[in-house]
Motif scaffolding. Structure first.
Motif, short mmCIF file in Angstrom:
data_model
loop_
_atom_site.label_atom_id
_atom_site.label_comp_id
_atom_site.label_asym_id
_atom_site.label_seq_id
_atom_site.Cartn_x
_atom_site.Cartn_y
_atom_site.Cartn_z
N SER A 158 -11.56 39.11 22.23
CA SER A 158 -12.39 39.49 21.09
C SER A 158 -11.97 40.88 20.61
O SER A 158 -11.19 41.58 21.27
CB SER A 158 -13.86 39.54 21.50
OG SER A 158 -14.07 40.56 22.45
N ASN A 159 -12.51 41.30 19.46
CA ASN A 159 -12.23 42.65 18.95
C ASN A 159 -12.61 43.69 19.99
O ASN A 159 -11.85 44.64 20.26
CB ASN A 159 -13.02 42.90 17.67
CG ASN A 159 -12.69 41.91 16.57
OD1 ASN A 159 -12.85 40.70 16.76
ND2 ASN A 159 -12.25 42.40 15.43
N GLU A 160 -13.80 43.52 20.57
CA GLU A 160 -14.30 44.50 21.53
C GLU A 160 -13.41 44.56 22.78
O GLU A 160 -13.19 45.63 23.35
CB GLU A 160 -15.73 44.16 21.92
CG GLU A 160 -16.76 44.37 20.80
CD GLU A 160 -16.66 43.32 19.70
OE1 GLU A 160 -16.09 42.23 19.97
OE2 GLU A 160 -17.12 43.59 18.58
N ALA A 176 -0.66 41.00 22.03
CA ALA A 176 -1.97 40.35 21.93
C ALA A 176 -2.63 40.65 20.59
O ALA A 176 -3.24 39.78 19.97
CB ALA A 176 -2.86 40.82 23.08
N LEU A 177 -2.52 41.89 20.12
CA LEU A 177 -3.14 42.29 18.86
C LEU A 177 -2.49 41.56 17.68
O LEU A 177 -3.18 40.97 16.84
CB LEU A 177 -3.03 43.80 18.68
CG LEU A 177 -3.54 44.37 17.35
CD1 LEU A 177 -4.98 43.94 17.09
CD2 LEU A 177 -3.41 45.88 17.33
N VAL A 178 -1.17 41.60 17.62
CA VAL A 178 -0.47 40.94 16.50
C VAL A 178 -0.69 39.44 16.55
O VAL A 178 -0.87 38.78 15.52
CB VAL A 178 1.03 41.29 16.54
CG1 VAL A 178 1.80 40.47 15.50
CG2 VAL A 178 1.23 42.77 16.27
N MET A 179 -0.70 38.88 17.76
CA MET A 179 -0.96 37.45 17.93
C MET A 179 -2.31 37.07 17.34
O MET A 179 -2.43 36.08 16.60
CB MET A 179 -0.94 37.12 19.42
CG MET A 179 -1.43 35.74 19.81
SD MET A 179 -1.42 35.48 21.61
CE MET A 179 -2.71 36.62 22.13
N ALA A 180 -3.35 37.84 17.66
CA ALA A 180 -4.70 37.51 17.20
C ALA A 180 -4.80 37.58 15.68
O ALA A 180 -5.38 36.71 15.03
CB ALA A 180 -5.70 38.46 17.84
#
Length: 449
Positions: free
Chosen positions: A364-366, A437-441
């Protein structure tokens, strides 16, 4: 291969736990998705690389050269070409072949981090272009913030390949060439003529040789529950087992590596990179992956493929001017992700919280913000321990460069490097995994939209 379609039907609802895990650890999918028929024009089930060496190297050299001349020189006669020049064998081979055409212009470019380092890929490429009297420019990716790089990768679409730090360099090069040339096409020289010698003693070594790293790296993800970690590790291990099973008909590990290189590394790593950095900007092709050229390489024995042995002999014989320039003695320029995350932590946290992210039941964002805070906290602890602790990752990376032969390729012999270098390791650091993980999401969520 001008009309490649990369994973257009893939989104977060079609991806498995193994896909998520493979992207985090490897920066690519391991395997499993059906590719469009035109994606690779080579029937993998027909690829059965030879073990024994050929007794007719001269014949194979002439055969490969005539095939490449047809594939490149004749096929792109009169075309205006953009050529990413890396200083290595493959892109320089394309340059030499393209210069044999009767018409058509060439623009070469390279990328580096902040400036052109002596002996770097970009430095060698510039010397190659100058010797052949071809225009060359170098573009620098450190000119952009990490947040800019994240946004550019997310905007490139769900090609499911590792974060491209040099994505802005390619965009600048293509924009420049489009103003200069009419209807240009980008040609990429990809590793298809054999690869570096390695000590391949097990299936794990074979997986490492095609860029698939140990699933144990997922144990670093403290932001996830133990149950999630176990699920991801198990799923990725099952995916690896499937890959190895597909190559069971090949007993020799070096031949198995070459078979899986075609089956896994090309479609799930290299070709998606071309999609990512060119996107809708400009048409592109990879002429060294032509079926006829791969057929000739298949006729070579293991010893002729290791370290591109026969291929390099051909280049030195057919293109002596360009290959009289020494190869690069440094590893490819890359981004200091760790330092960039430290420098831009506040803006990246704000950016994360503003996004509508979609990695179901995983991140999640958090959780991503918590992960970044944890990384920064770990960095503070390293600084408190002193500079020796902070230098350990840098020292380890240099050792790996030395062992795999990129740092001092002319000092270590092929046989010595093969004995020393085991390519299967524990995977990336957590800074790299966080960025993936960030770019994937972000990317996969936009595919759904």
């Amino acid at each position: 291969m001008d009309t490649i379609k990369t994973f257009e039907s893939v989104n977060s609802s079609t991806l498995s736990e193994a896909d998520y895990a493979s992207f985090l650890v490897n920066g690519q999918l391991a395997e499993g998705h059906q590719l469009p028929n035109e994606f690779i024009k080579y029937k993998l089930e027909d690829f059965s690389p030879r073990i024994e060496a050929s007794n007719s190297s001269d014949i194979l050299i002439d055969k490969l050269w005539s095939t490449l001349e047809e594939t490149v020189t004749q096929a792109y006669e009169g075309r205006n070409i953009i050529l990413p020049l890396s200083g290595g064998y493959d892109s320089a081979c394309l340059l030499g072949l393209l210069l044999k055409r009767k018409s058509g212009q060439i623009f070469c470019f390279s990328f580096d981090s902040r400036e052109t380092r002596p002996g770097s890929d970009a430095d060698i490429a510039k010397k190659q272009a100058e010797k052949m009297e071809v225009e060359h420019r170098t573009f620098f990716f450190e000119d952009h913030s990490l947040l800019d790089i994240i946004r550019a990768n997310a905007a490139a679409g769900p090609c499911l390949r590792d974060v491209s730090y040099e994505i802005h360099a390619y965009k600048k090069a293509f924009e420049y060439a489009e103003k200069k040339f009419e209807n240009p096409i980008a040609l990429f020289g990809d590793e298809a003529m054999g690869w570096v010698s390695m000590k391949l003693q097990s299936n794990n070594d074979v997986l490492g040789s095609i860029g698939l790293r140990s699933s144990k790296a997922l144990s670093k993800l403290n932001v996830l529950s133990d149950a999630h970690k176990h699920t991801l590790i198990h799923a990725l291990d099952r995916s690896y087992e499937s890959i190895i099973e597909s190559s069971e008909h090949i007993s020799n590990n070096d031949c198995k590596k070459d078979f899986l290189y075609q089956k896994v590394r090309l479609p799930y790593n290299l070709l998606p990179l071309r999609k990512q950095i060119t996107g809708p900007i400009i048409p592109y092709a990879m002429p060294l992956l032509d079926k006829q050229a791969l057929n000739v390489i298949e006729e070579c024995g293991v010893e002729e493929r290791l370290d591109k042995s026969l291929y390099v002999k051909m280049l030195n014989r057919k293109l002596p001017a360009i290959f009289s320039i020494p190869r690069t003695n440094q590893s490819q320029a890359t981004l200091n992700v760790r330092q960039k995350l430290i420098d831009e932590a506040s803006s990246i946290k704000t950016f994360i919280l503003e996004q509508k992210l979609c990695v179901p039941n995983l991140l999640s964002n958090e959780q991503l913000v918590s992960w970044l805070s944890q990384l920064l906290s770990d960095n503070d602890e390293e600084l408190k321990k002193g500079s020796k602790s902070a230098l350990k990752p840098i020292f380890r990376s240099k050792i790996v460069e030395i062992l795999n032969g990129r740092f001092v390729p002319r000092i270590l012999t092929t046989k010595l490097r093969q004995r020393l270098y085991n390519p299967f390791n524990s995977g990336p650091d957590e800074y790299t995994m966080f960025l993936r993980a960030l770019v994937m999401a972000i990317t996969w969520d936009r595919q759904i939209e």
